[in-house]
Motif scaffolding. Structure first.
Motif, PDB file in Angstrom:
ATOM      1  N   GLU A 163       0.826  -1.209   0.000  1.00 35.02           N
ATOM      2  CA  GLU A 163       0.000   0.000   0.000  1.00 35.02           C
ATOM      3  C   GLU A 163       0.864   1.264   0.000  1.00 35.02           C
ATOM      4  O   GLU A 163       0.501   2.287  -0.592  1.00 35.02           O
ATOM      5  CB  GLU A 163      -0.913  -0.017   1.234  1.00 35.02           C
ATOM      6  CG  GLU A 163      -1.869   1.145   1.305  1.00 35.02           C
ATOM      7  CD  GLU A 163      -2.707   1.082   2.573  1.00 35.02           C
ATOM      8  OE1 GLU A 163      -3.825   1.616   2.567  1.00 35.02           O
ATOM      9  OE2 GLU A 163      -2.222   0.482   3.576  1.00 35.02           O
ATOM     10  N   ASP A 164       2.002   1.214   0.636  1.00 38.67           N
ATOM     11  CA  ASP A 164       2.877   2.387   0.740  1.00 38.67           C
ATOM     12  C   ASP A 164       4.022   2.340  -0.279  1.00 38.67           C
ATOM     13  O   ASP A 164       5.070   2.950  -0.074  1.00 38.67           O
ATOM     14  CB  ASP A 164       3.455   2.464   2.145  1.00 38.67           C
ATOM     15  CG  ASP A 164       4.240   1.212   2.520  1.00 38.67           C
ATOM     16  OD1 ASP A 164       4.172   0.207   1.733  1.00 38.67           O
ATOM     17  OD2 ASP A 164       4.906   1.207   3.567  1.00 38.67           O
ATOM     18  N   TYR A 165       3.844   1.590  -1.339  1.00 38.89           N
ATOM     19  CA  TYR A 165       4.938   1.439  -2.297  1.00 38.89           C
ATOM     20  C   TYR A 165       5.347   2.797  -2.875  1.00 38.89           C
ATOM     21  O   TYR A 165       6.543   3.129  -2.945  1.00 38.89           O
ATOM     22  CB  TYR A 165       4.526   0.472  -3.411  1.00 38.89           C
ATOM     23  CG  TYR A 165       5.620   0.285  -4.465  1.00 38.89           C
ATOM     24  CD1 TYR A 165       6.741  -0.510  -4.199  1.00 38.89           C
ATOM     25  CD2 TYR A 165       5.514   0.906  -5.715  1.00 38.89           C
ATOM     26  CE1 TYR A 165       7.732  -0.683  -5.153  1.00 38.89           C
ATOM     27  CE2 TYR A 165       6.498   0.732  -6.662  1.00 38.89           C
ATOM     28  CZ  TYR A 165       7.610  -0.060  -6.400  1.00 38.89           C
ATOM     29  OH  TYR A 165       8.595  -0.219  -7.334  1.00 38.89           O
ATOM     30  N   LYS A 166       4.343   3.600  -3.236  1.00 35.97           N
ATOM     31  CA  LYS A 166       4.673   4.911  -3.833  1.00 35.97           C
ATOM     32  C   LYS A 166       4.970   5.951  -2.760  1.00 35.97           C
ATOM     33  O   LYS A 166       5.890   6.751  -2.905  1.00 35.97           O
ATOM     34  CB  LYS A 166       3.530   5.366  -4.719  1.00 35.97           C
ATOM     35  CG  LYS A 166       3.350   4.487  -5.953  1.00 35.97           C
ATOM     36  CD  LYS A 166       2.215   5.011  -6.830  1.00 35.97           C
ATOM     37  CE  LYS A 166       2.019   4.161  -8.059  1.00 35.97           C
ATOM     38  NZ  LYS A 166       0.910   4.659  -8.925  1.00 35.97           N
ATOM     39  N   SER A 167       4.143   5.917  -1.701  1.00 35.84           N
ATOM     40  CA  SER A 167       4.330   6.962  -0.679  1.00 35.84           C
ATOM     41  C   SER A 167       5.666   6.810   0.028  1.00 35.84           C
ATOM     42  O   SER A 167       6.308   7.797   0.399  1.00 35.84           O
ATOM     43  CB  SER A 167       3.178   6.905   0.331  1.00 35.84           C
ATOM     44  OG  SER A 167       3.179   5.641   0.985  1.00 35.84           O
ATOM     45  N   ALA A 168       6.134   5.620   0.200  1.00 37.15           N
ATOM     46  CA  ALA A 168       7.421   5.395   0.864  1.00 37.15           C
ATOM     47  C   ALA A 168       8.580   5.380  -0.110  1.00 37.15           C
ATOM     48  O   ALA A 168       9.731   5.209   0.303  1.00 37.15           O
ATOM     49  CB  ALA A 168       7.379   4.088   1.641  1.00 37.15           C
ATOM     50  N   LYS A 169       8.269   5.598  -1.380  1.00 41.85           N
ATOM     51  CA  LYS A 169       9.296   5.616  -2.424  1.00 41.85           C
ATOM     52  C   LYS A 169      10.227   4.400  -2.334  1.00 41.85           C
ATOM     53  O   LYS A 169      11.445   4.480  -2.314  1.00 41.85           O
ATOM     54  CB  LYS A 169      10.125   6.912  -2.330  1.00 41.85           C
ATOM     55  CG  LYS A 169       9.294   8.169  -2.497  1.00 41.85           C
ATOM     56  CD  LYS A 169      10.146   9.408  -2.390  1.00 41.85           C
ATOM     57  CE  LYS A 169       9.298  10.681  -2.535  1.00 41.85           C
ATOM     58  NZ  LYS A 169      10.123  11.902  -2.463  1.00 41.85           N
ATOM     59  N   LEU A 170       9.561   3.252  -2.323  1.00 39.67           N
ATOM     60  CA  LEU A 170      10.311   1.996  -2.156  1.00 39.67           C
ATOM     61  C   LEU A 170      11.108   1.649  -3.400  1.00 39.67           C
ATOM     62  O   LEU A 170      12.138   0.967  -3.326  1.00 39.67           O
ATOM     63  CB  LEU A 170       9.349   0.848  -1.814  1.00 39.67           C
ATOM     64  CG  LEU A 170       8.643   0.966  -0.450  1.00 39.67           C
ATOM     65  CD1 LEU A 170       7.704  -0.207  -0.244  1.00 39.67           C
ATOM     66  CD2 LEU A 170       9.662   1.048   0.676  1.00 39.67           C
ATOM     67  N   ALA A 171      10.657   2.105  -4.536  1.00 39.38           N
ATOM     68  CA  ALA A 171      11.388   1.791  -5.758  1.00 39.38           C
ATOM     69  C   ALA A 171      12.790   2.355  -5.708  1.00 39.38           C
ATOM     70  O   ALA A 171      13.768   1.693  -6.092  1.00 39.38           O
ATOM     71  CB  ALA A 171      10.630   2.319  -6.964  1.00 39.38           C
ATOM     72  N   ALA A 172      12.922   3.621  -5.211  1.00 41.20           N
ATOM     73  CA  ALA A 172      14.243   4.234  -5.130  1.00 41.20           C
ATOM     74  C   ALA A 172      15.081   3.609  -4.034  1.00 41.20           C
ATOM     75  O   ALA A 172      16.293   3.391  -4.181  1.00 41.20           O
ATOM     76  CB  ALA A 172      14.089   5.727  -4.913  1.00 41.20           C
ATOM     77  N   LYS A 173      14.435   3.291  -2.935  1.00 43.72           N
ATOM     78  CA  LYS A 173      15.181   2.740  -1.821  1.00 43.72           C
ATOM     79  C   LYS A 173      15.721   1.333  -2.107  1.00 43.72           C
ATOM     80  O   LYS A 173      16.771   0.945  -1.602  1.00 43.72           O
ATOM     81  CB  LYS A 173      14.301   2.706  -0.578  1.00 43.72           C
ATOM     82  CG  LYS A 173      13.937   4.088  -0.032  1.00 43.72           C
ATOM     83  CD  LYS A 173      13.054   3.966   1.192  1.00 43.72           C
ATOM     84  CE  LYS A 173      12.701   5.357   1.740  1.00 43.72           C
ATOM     85  NZ  LYS A 173      11.838   5.257   2.937  1.00 43.72           N
ATOM     86  N   LEU A 174      14.995   0.579  -2.909  1.00 45.26           N
ATOM     87  CA  LEU A 174      15.386  -0.805  -3.156  1.00 45.26           C
ATOM     88  C   LEU A 174      16.022  -0.995  -4.536  1.00 45.26           C
ATOM     89  O   LEU A 174      16.188  -2.130  -4.985  1.00 45.26           O
ATOM     90  CB  LEU A 174      14.175  -1.742  -3.027  1.00 45.26           C
ATOM     91  CG  LEU A 174      13.470  -1.735  -1.662  1.00 45.26           C
ATOM     92  CD1 LEU A 174      12.235  -2.632  -1.712  1.00 45.26           C
ATOM     93  CD2 LEU A 174      14.423  -2.197  -0.560  1.00 45.26           C
TER      94      LEU A 174
END
Length: 832
Positions: free
Chosen positions: A814-825
């Motif tokens: 649910e927080d994939y975009k809000s937590a900016k997981l793409a950049a972090k991972l």
């Protein structure tokens, strides 16, 4: 031994001891001689010694020495004053004198003995020389006597040979005289027959006297033989010597008259034989048979007797047919025919046994008559019965099964062959002479046995076709009564389809066993038997292969129909609620039909496996040992079994694939219908999370447990493992794709992990390690929804193989975009 003593102990021996020749006779021993001397003299010595001791008082106190004398020194020192002591053993000198005298006497005696021995040897030599001379004279006399005996024996032998020659000459002369006398008599009789043709009135009384029939028959046969031989000899030289023509013509007249007479005499004897036979006068019959044996070895009498037996009458043979076949309108039963044949053949054996007693008492050559009688039985009475019993049907247009089909003919053939062989064996025990009754029996069935295997194959095909028609008819009747109801509920699309039956396959095997038993009966040779057995067994393989393949295909048709039903109720997104509800109801009905078809196919697979096992067991117990005499036959049959079952294996493989499709289609339908977006994304995370599996998971697992129960029962071994592994992989893939449709928050991740655990616990019953690993990986990836964003990178340490799938799951947070997981991972996997 002689000795002279006075009456007192103190006196010495007045004369020396004397030994005579008698002391050395017998078993002479010097030890015995000395012992006797000592034993005789020692007592007197002991008495005298005792008296001497008492008189002297043993003044000096010196002991006597063992030799009876006192010590030397002492004797010398005191001898002057006391005088010389008396010797303790005074007889020593006398004994020495006696021994010397005896020795000289022995020498003299030895000389006397040697002289006597010399004289005896001289006399023996003279007597031996005289005896040898006498023996030589006797040997000369014996040799002369032997020579005399040899000359006498030779003379006796010569005289005996001469006498034997004289006897032979006399016997030969007597035989020639007898032959000449008989020849003159035969010539006289031949002249009587050498009259004008047909004139037999002037014959000798011998040829018309009934009491001399035997003699007349013998003379007639001799005359015929003589005349025919003479005609043969005259025929060779007729052209070179014209004068013989007249003689030959005369002999031809005699031969003609003789033949006419012999025919008349033979007919007269046969008439007398028949009359005696009707009256059971065995002695008269035997007399006639003995005389008739001179005419063609009695063949006419034998055949005449056999031909008149009541057992060969037409009425008797017609009764045989009625007994065995029964009424013409009824269908004969092999069991009834077997009983009737046993009864009939027993009657024939009893009749032949009674005839054998009469034949033995009547005919001079009973074995020849028995041979003719048994041959008549096997060439006349039995064939006429078998001809009506074994009517060979057409292979092009075989009789229908309602009339027994080809199987009835084969069973009748087996019964007829087996019972006729028993008849032949019993006739052999009764007696049939030199007749080859076994070969004669085989010749009765040679036409049937030549095409037997073709009829066996055609019969098996006819049985199979009839059985399939029967099953189809039963299936249609069952479908008419129950099919419409089942289809209306959508519960059993395949209810009208004919299911595989192990009972039917067992019936196939029973047909084959019966056919194999006939092969064993008709093909006793191991090579021919193996060939026929292989042919018949191939028919069974074809039948089982076709039956099981068609049964599996029919079961597949149910799966196909269920799939078609599912496709009909797939709707688009823009439909009304009423239409969607109707479609959902129809989809459930299609799902029920799919489940029913799945179960039906699994039952078909199970029964197919049982059918193959029955065939394999039948091959191992009954067929394989019969194929061993032919090289390669066993291996070829095993290969044929594998080839025959390959079509059924192919149908089973396709059907199992359809079963997987059916199961996955229902799983997808249940997931779509039961899975809600809120299952994995609760509106308020503050609520206590639900640790139960989702409703969709519960429904899917319940469905799989219910439907796969049939698969667990039906499948075995590698087939079961392969099917469950494939289904587990498809289930893993289907669930992974299904979850890609949803967004997960932490509580939803816990709910998902609970679902994965439920699915994993269920698939663990598959005993498929690769499937278990995949669901364990799913359980690990479910953690991506539970942990904090900063902990995601450490979640996949040590498990780089699931990074790709993990990327897809992380995107569902649910927080994939809000937590900016793409950049972090981004450091975990390259940006696509």
């Amino acid at each position: 031994m002689k000795e002279i003593r006075d009456g007192t102990k103190s006196n010495k021996i007045s004369q020396p001891l004397v030994l005579d020749i008698e002391d050395f006779k017998g078993d002479f021993s010097f030890d015995a001689l000395f012992g006797n001397l000592v034993n005789e003299l020692l007592p007197s010595f002991q008495e005298e010694d005792a008296d001497s001791l008492e008189a002297n008082g043993n003044i000096n106190g010196n002991d006597a020495l063992p030799n009876g004398r006192s010590g030397q020194g002492q004797g010398q020192g005191q001898g002057q004053g006391q005088g010389q002591l008396t010797p303790l053993f005074p007889e020593v000198d006398a004994l020495l004198s006696m021994f010397k005298n005896s020795c000289s006497q022995l020498v003299e005696i030895r000389k006397q003995v040697d002289g006597k021995l010399f004289n005896l040897k001289k006399d023996v030599s003279a007597q031996d020389s005289k005896h040898r001379k006498t023996l030589g004279e006797l040997e000369k006399g014996v040799d002369g006597l032997f020579d005399s005996f040899a000359r006498l024996d030779s003379r006796i032998s010569s005289v005996g040979q001469t006498a034997a020659k004289i006897g032979d000459h006399l016997q030969s002369a007597d035989s020639q005289r007898e032959t000449a006398s008989q020849t003159m008599e035969l010539i006289k009789y031949l002249m009587e027959f050498n009259s004008s043709p047909g004139d037999l009135m002037e014959l000798s009384p011998l040829f018309s006297d009934d009491s001399r029939v035997a003699e007349a028959a013998s003379i007639a046969q001799k005359l015929r033989s003589f005349a025919e031989e003479d005609i043969g000899r005259q025929g060779v030289t007729m052209q070179s010597v014209p004068g013989n023509a007249t003689a030959s013509r005369g002999l031809e007249v005699a031969v003609g008259n003789l033949q006419e007479y012999c025919n008349e005499l033979e007919n007269r004897l046969l008439s007398r034989f028949d009359t005696a036979s009707q009256k059971r006068e065995l002695s008269t019959m035997a007399e006639c048979a003995k005389i008739l044996s001179q005419f063609n070895r009695g063949t006419s009498a034998m055949q005449h007797y056999v031909g008149l037996r009541p057992m060969f009458d037409v009425e008797v043979m017609n009764a045989d047919t009625r007994l065995v076949l029964g009424d013409q309108d009824s269908l004969p039963s092999p069991s009834n025919v077997a009983r009737a044949l046993s009864s009939l053949y027993k009657e024939i054996i009893d009749t032949v046994r009674k005839e054998a007693a009469t034949i033995t008492a009547v005919f001079p050559s009973p074995n020849d008559v028995m041979s003719i009688l048994v041959q008549r039985v096997m060439e006349d009475r039995v064939p006429k019965l078998l001809e009506k019993l074994l009517v060979k049907p057409s292979l092009v247009h075989p009789p229908p099964m309602g009339e027994g089909g080809l199987l009835l003919y084969l069973r009748m053939l087996a019964v007829g062959y087996e019972k006729t062989q028993e008849l032949a064996k019993d006739l052999r025990s009764v007696g049939c002479g030199d007749l080859d009754i076994e070969g004669l029996t085989e010749s009765l069935f040679i036409d049937h046995k030549d095409m037997y295997i073709e009829y066996e194959q055609a019969s098996l095909r006819q049985l199979y076709k009839s059985k399939m028609e029967e099953l189809l008819s039963e299936s249609q009747l069952s479908g008419e009564s129950t099919g419409s109801i089942g289809r209306s509920k959508g519960a059993s699309i395949s209810s009208s389809h004919q299911q595989i039956s192990v009972t039917v396959v067992t019936e196939f095997v029973r047909w084959n066993e019966e056919a194999i038993s006939r092969c064993t009966l008709f093909s006793p040779q191991p090579g021919n038997l193996a060939t026929n057995v292989k042919t018949v067994f191939t028919c069974l393989l074809d039948q089982v292969s076709q039956y099981t393949t068609e049964g599996l295909e029919r079961a597949r048709d149910g799966l196909t129909e269920a799939a078609a039903l599912r496709e009909r109720f797939v709707l688009g997104t823009s439909v009304s609620r009423r239409v969607a509800a109707a479609a959902a109801s129809a989809a459930e009905a299609a799902a029920a039909a799919g489940e029913s078809s799945f179960r039906s196919f699994m039952v078909a697979v199970q029964r197919c496996g049982s059918s193959v096992a029955i065939v394999q067991q039948y091959f191992a117990n009954s067929i394989s040992r019969l194929l061993l005499p032919v090289d390669g036959a066993h291996a070829a049959s095993c290969e044929e079994m594998a080839t025959a079952m390959s079509s059924a294996e192919g149908a089973a493989y396709k059907g199992l694939q359809q079963c997987i499709e059916t199961v996955m289609a229902e799983v997808e339908r249940l997931l779509s219908a039961e899975q809600k977006a809120t299952d994995y994304k609760s509106p308020d995370d503050g609520i206590v999370p639900d640790h139960r599996p989702t409703n969709a998971c519960i429904r899917v697992v319940a469905y799989l447990s219910r439907v796969l129960e049939a698969a667990f029962t039906a499948l075995e071994g590698l087939n079961k493992q392969a099917f469950l592994t494939e289904l587990g992989n498809r289930l893993h893939k289907g669930l992974s794709n299904h979850w890609q449709k949803y967004t997960f928050n932490p509580s939803g991740g816990l709910r998902l992990k609970r679902d994965i655990t439920e699915y994993g616990d269920f698939v663990r019953s598959f005993n498929a390690p690769t499937v278990d690993e995949k669901f364990e990986s799913l359980s690990i990836m479910a953690n991506v929804f539970i942990v904090a964003p900063e902990s995601l990178s450490s979640l996949f340490e040590g498990t780089p193989s699931i990074l790709k799938d993990a990327q897809r799951f992380i995107q569902l947070r649910e927080d994939y975009k809000s937590a900016k997981l793409a950049a972090k991972l981004s450091s975990l996997w390259p940006t696509s």
